[in-house]
Write a protein that holds these residues in place. Structure first.
Motif, mmCIF file in Angstrom:
data_model
loop_
_atom_site.group_PDB
_atom_site.id
_atom_site.type_symbol
_atom_site.label_atom_id
_atom_site.label_comp_id
_atom_site.label_asym_id
_atom_site.label_seq_id
_atom_site.Cartn_x
_atom_site.Cartn_y
_atom_site.Cartn_z
ATOM 1 N N ASN A 116 0.793 -1.242 0.000
ATOM 2 C CA ASN A 116 0.000 0.000 0.000
ATOM 3 C C ASN A 116 0.814 1.274 0.000
ATOM 4 O O ASN A 116 0.249 2.361 0.000
ATOM 5 N N SER A 117 2.127 1.146 0.075
ATOM 6 C CA SER A 117 2.935 2.365 0.223
ATOM 7 C C SER A 117 4.378 2.083 -0.180
ATOM 8 O O SER A 117 4.795 0.925 -0.296
ATOM 9 N N GLY A 118 5.117 3.174 -0.330
ATOM 10 C CA GLY A 118 6.537 3.052 -0.634
ATOM 11 C C GLY A 118 7.300 2.421 0.519
ATOM 12 O O GLY A 118 8.239 1.644 0.308
ATOM 13 N N THR A 119 6.909 2.760 1.721
ATOM 14 C CA THR A 119 7.563 2.176 2.899
ATOM 15 C C THR A 119 7.506 0.656 2.833
ATOM 16 O O THR A 119 8.513 -0.036 2.977
ATOM 17 N N GLU A 120 6.306 0.143 2.593
ATOM 18 C CA GLU A 120 6.147 -1.317 2.547
ATOM 19 C C GLU A 120 6.884 -1.924 1.352
ATOM 20 O O GLU A 120 7.414 -3.037 1.448
ATOM 21 N N ALA A 144 19.324 9.750 1.831
ATOM 22 C CA ALA A 144 18.231 8.929 1.291
ATOM 23 C C ALA A 144 16.952 9.156 2.095
ATOM 24 O O ALA A 144 16.992 9.583 3.246
ATOM 25 N N TYR A 145 15.821 8.831 1.471
ATOM 26 C CA TYR A 145 14.553 8.755 2.200
ATOM 27 C C TYR A 145 13.858 7.475 1.775
ATOM 28 O O TYR A 145 13.740 7.177 0.581
ATOM 29 N N SER A 146 13.390 6.704 2.783
ATOM 30 C CA SER A 146 12.822 5.406 2.453
ATOM 31 C C SER A 146 11.456 5.168 3.087
ATOM 32 O O SER A 146 10.821 4.163 2.796
ATOM 33 N N GLY A 147 11.026 6.044 3.990
ATOM 34 C CA GLY A 147 9.688 5.865 4.542
ATOM 35 C C GLY A 147 9.616 5.970 6.050
ATOM 36 O O GLY A 147 10.583 6.375 6.709
ATOM 37 N N ALA A 216 19.031 2.375 -3.344
ATOM 38 C CA ALA A 216 19.196 3.808 -3.613
ATOM 39 C C ALA A 216 18.103 4.306 -4.541
ATOM 40 O O ALA A 216 17.513 3.534 -5.314
ATOM 41 N N GLU A 217 17.860 5.609 -4.446
ATOM 42 C CA GLU A 217 16.946 6.286 -5.375
ATOM 43 C C GLU A 217 17.785 6.776 -6.564
ATOM 44 O O GLU A 217 18.822 7.414 -6.347
ATOM 45 N N PRO A 218 17.362 6.536 -7.786
ATOM 46 C CA PRO A 218 18.136 6.997 -8.955
ATOM 47 C C PRO A 218 18.363 8.511 -8.954
ATOM 48 O O PRO A 218 19.385 8.988 -9.430
ATOM 49 N N SER A 249 16.502 -0.634 -6.754
ATOM 50 C CA SER A 249 16.272 0.737 -7.202
ATOM 51 C C SER A 249 14.947 1.224 -6.609
ATOM 52 O O SER A 249 13.883 0.691 -6.940
ATOM 53 N N ASP A 250 15.033 2.198 -5.720
ATOM 54 C CA ASP A 250 13.823 2.764 -5.115
ATOM 55 C C ASP A 250 13.253 3.794 -6.089
ATOM 56 O O ASP A 250 13.751 4.909 -6.208
ATOM 57 N N GLU A 251 12.201 3.367 -6.774
ATOM 58 C CA GLU A 251 11.601 4.197 -7.836
ATOM 59 C C GLU A 251 10.330 4.890 -7.356
ATOM 60 O O GLU A 251 9.480 5.258 -8.175
ATOM 61 N N VAL A 252 10.203 5.037 -6.039
ATOM 62 C CA VAL A 252 8.971 5.625 -5.504
ATOM 63 C C VAL A 252 8.742 7.025 -6.087
ATOM 64 O O VAL A 252 7.615 7.393 -6.409
ATOM 65 N N GLN A 253 9.814 7.803 -6.265
ATOM 66 C CA GLN A 253 9.645 9.132 -6.871
ATOM 67 C C GLN A 253 9.990 9.126 -8.361
ATOM 68 O O GLN A 253 9.345 9.791 -9.154
ATOM 69 N N THR A 254 11.032 8.390 -8.740
ATOM 70 C CA THR A 254 11.507 8.455 -10.134
ATOM 71 C C THR A 254 10.732 7.547 -11.083
ATOM 72 O O THR A 254 10.903 7.640 -12.301
ATOM 73 N N ALA A 279 5.726 3.234 -5.763
ATOM 74 C CA ALA A 279 4.519 3.701 -5.050
ATOM 75 C C ALA A 279 4.130 5.028 -5.698
ATOM 76 O O ALA A 279 4.293 5.173 -6.910
ATOM 77 N N LYS A 280 3.661 5.995 -4.932
ATOM 78 C CA LYS A 280 3.320 7.340 -5.421
ATOM 79 C C LYS A 280 2.677 7.339 -6.816
ATOM 80 O O LYS A 280 1.519 7.023 -6.955
ATOM 81 N N GLY A 281 3.459 7.700 -7.846
ATOM 82 C CA GLY A 281 2.899 7.950 -9.177
ATOM 83 C C GLY A 281 2.304 6.745 -9.872
ATOM 84 O O GLY A 281 1.636 6.891 -10.897
HETATM 85 C C1 LIG Z 1 12.095 7.432 -2.457
HETATM 86 C C2 LIG Z 1 11.016 7.118 -1.465
HETATM 87 N N1 LIG Z 1 10.929 5.870 -0.987
HETATM 88 C C3 LIG Z 1 9.964 5.532 -0.113
HETATM 89 C C4 LIG Z 1 9.045 6.458 0.336
HETATM 90 C C5 LIG Z 1 7.971 6.066 1.305
HETATM 91 O O1 LIG Z 1 6.739 6.058 0.659
HETATM 92 P P1 LIG Z 1 5.363 6.138 1.489
HETATM 93 O O2 LIG Z 1 5.270 7.516 2.044
HETATM 94 O O3 LIG Z 1 4.325 5.826 0.450
HETATM 95 O O4 LIG Z 1 5.429 5.100 2.534
HETATM 96 C C6 LIG Z 1 9.093 7.765 -0.158
HETATM 97 C C7 LIG Z 1 8.130 8.783 0.294
HETATM 98 O O5 LIG Z 1 8.280 9.971 0.089
HETATM 99 C C8 LIG Z 1 10.113 8.108 -1.073
HETATM 100 O O6 LIG Z 1 10.229 9.351 -1.554
#
Ligand SMILES: Cc1ncc(COP(=O)(O)O)c(C=O)c1O
Length: 437
Positions: A116-120, A144-147, A216-218, A249-254, A279-281
């Protein structure tokens, strides 16, 4: 004489209740928070009827326009047909989305696990990497940001997002490729991307010498759209493989077209990862997370697992419709074209406003790092907050990020046109001019 009772605005009433009933940690943007009421494509209206051009998309989440009928229409039909079953029963929607994702991911990444989310999504990737490799240590990057879960917070590398409850055992952070503020004090390209070597040194000194994964986030999102030099991830990929790790590759934003031409940010750096997290987009604002990998890796997740809401048929319909809009309207191209146009306009603004120290990013993920002095690069967080506030007053929504809170994040919908970019740039220009020292 009778005095009229004071009428409180509807926004003020929402803010009062928010303060009373929500946790104070739920922070809002702006001195006077914006209470949202409704939205349509690239515009948002507040509860008092004011219209805004949205260049943040609910944190890079609204990809194809707010309440786009091509997404909300199928969602409405799906809500009335089958809203929830959980993954214990297969359905057409979850397999259709997984099949579609398999067709657009790089390499052999053909199997998805939905949450349900980027964290998960990130949690699942790390768990899987540990099971698949038999190793425990993970390497992440500074900034980095991961949740918001404990594990995601320990991957996250910003003090403000790591308060308490962070269990950092098994997570080591390498320096990041932050060229504007090079952690090694070097300048690209003379540096020969020496920051990439830190990953190997860190594995040799800060881990057991065998890693489960590198994550990592690209392009680092919350970190302030920190964009690595093109060679960085290729070099790191080889190191990760040498020490037995999977590349996540954490593609939550990219992800999902944000960087233009390609579906995933890591493709811009010509690396094929072992796992992608999204997640997100992915679903234009409907909650959804996905961890995508090769069948041989997916097979290593042992034991029972489920996600009650993950792969919910309504969320899968939203994601599938979002991807369809991107394909039908050729939005990967539009993102590249509009992104290049936007970038050229932002570079013009940089010529005009001394506050703008750096312009960076890719596609429709553009950042402006604000500094008090271009020579010292002293961060300018107060001016950044002022530009944000002024932009809101002038009718434009933008985001903020960076370790020092001095990076403006600009991430409009992928289907914007030239007129939207021109209007955003006009408002940004005006807002920069209104900043008071
Ligand atoms: C790169 C990245 N990974 C993971 C997350 C966590 O996503 P969520 O807020 O949907 O749990 C975010 C949220 O901003 C993010 O930017």
């Amino acid at each position: 004489m009778t005095t009229k009772p004071q009428t409180q605005s509807r926004s003020a009433e929402v803010l009062r209740k928010q303060k009373e009933f929500l946790w104070p940690a739920v922070f809002n943007y702006y001195k006077e928070p914006l209470v949202t009421d409704r939205a349509s494509m690239q515009h948002v209206w507040d509860l008092d009827g004011k219209q805004y051009l949205d260049f943040f998309g609910g944190i890079l989440t609204v990809s194809v326009g707010h309440c786009n009928p091509k997404v909300t229409g199928p969602i409405k039909q799906q809500v009335d047909r089958l809203q929830h079953t959980s993954t214990i029963y297969p359905n057409e929607q979850i397999v259709a989305l997984a099949e579609k994702i398999a067709s657009i991911t790089p390499g052999e990444l053909t199997q998805s696990f939905f949450t349900n989310s980027g964290t998960e999504a990130d949690e699942t990737a790390i768990l899987l990497a540990r099971m698949a490799t038999g190793n425990f240590d993970e390497v992440a990057l500074r900034h980095a940001y991961s949740g918001g879960s404990q594990l995601a917070k320990s991957v996250t590398a910003h003090a403000a997002w790591r308060k308490s409850a962070v269990i950092s055992v098994g997570i080591a952070h390498a320096i990041n490729p932050y060229c504007y503020r090079c952690p090694l004090g070097l300048t690209y390209p003379d540096c020969e991307v020496r920051c990439a070597n830190d990953v190997e040194n860190l594995i040799q000194t800060g881990t057991s010498g065998a890693i489960a994964a590198f994550i990592a986030e690209p392009i680092q999102g919350v970190g302030g759209f920190i964009t690595p030099p093109p060679e960085y991830f290729k070099i790191v990929f080889k190191v990760v493989k040498k020490y037995g790790g999977l590349f996540i590759s954490d593609e939550v934003q990219t992800g999902f077209g944000r960087t233009g031409k390609k579906w995933f940010g890591i493709e811009q750096w010509e690396v094929t990862p072992d796992i992608i997290t999204c997640a997100k987009g992915i679903a234009n604002g409907t909650p959804m997370g996905a961890t995508v990998t090769r069948p041989d890796v997916a097979a290593q997740l042992k034991g029972l697992t489920l996600s009650t809401f993950g792969g919910n048929p309504v969320a899968c319909t939203a994601a599938l419709s979002t991807i369809q809009v991107m394909e039908e309207e050729n939005l990967l191209e539009n993102t590249a074209t509009m992104g290049a146009y936007f970038r050229s306009k932002l570079e013009e603004l940089q010529q005009k406003h001394a506050l703008i120290g750096d312009v960076r990013g890719m596609g429709l993920m553009q950042g402006l790092e604000l500094v008090k002095d271009r020579a010292t690069k002293e961060p300018a967080p107060e001016a950044t907050a002022q530009v944000m506030d002024r932009a809101k007053e002038n009718g434009l929504l933008i985001g903020k990020g960076g370790l020092y809170g001095n990076v403006l994040r600009l991430s409009p919908m992928l289907n914007i046109g030239k007129a939207d970019v021109d209007e955003a740039v006009r408002i940004l220009d005006k807002s920069f001019s209104e900043v008071r020292a």
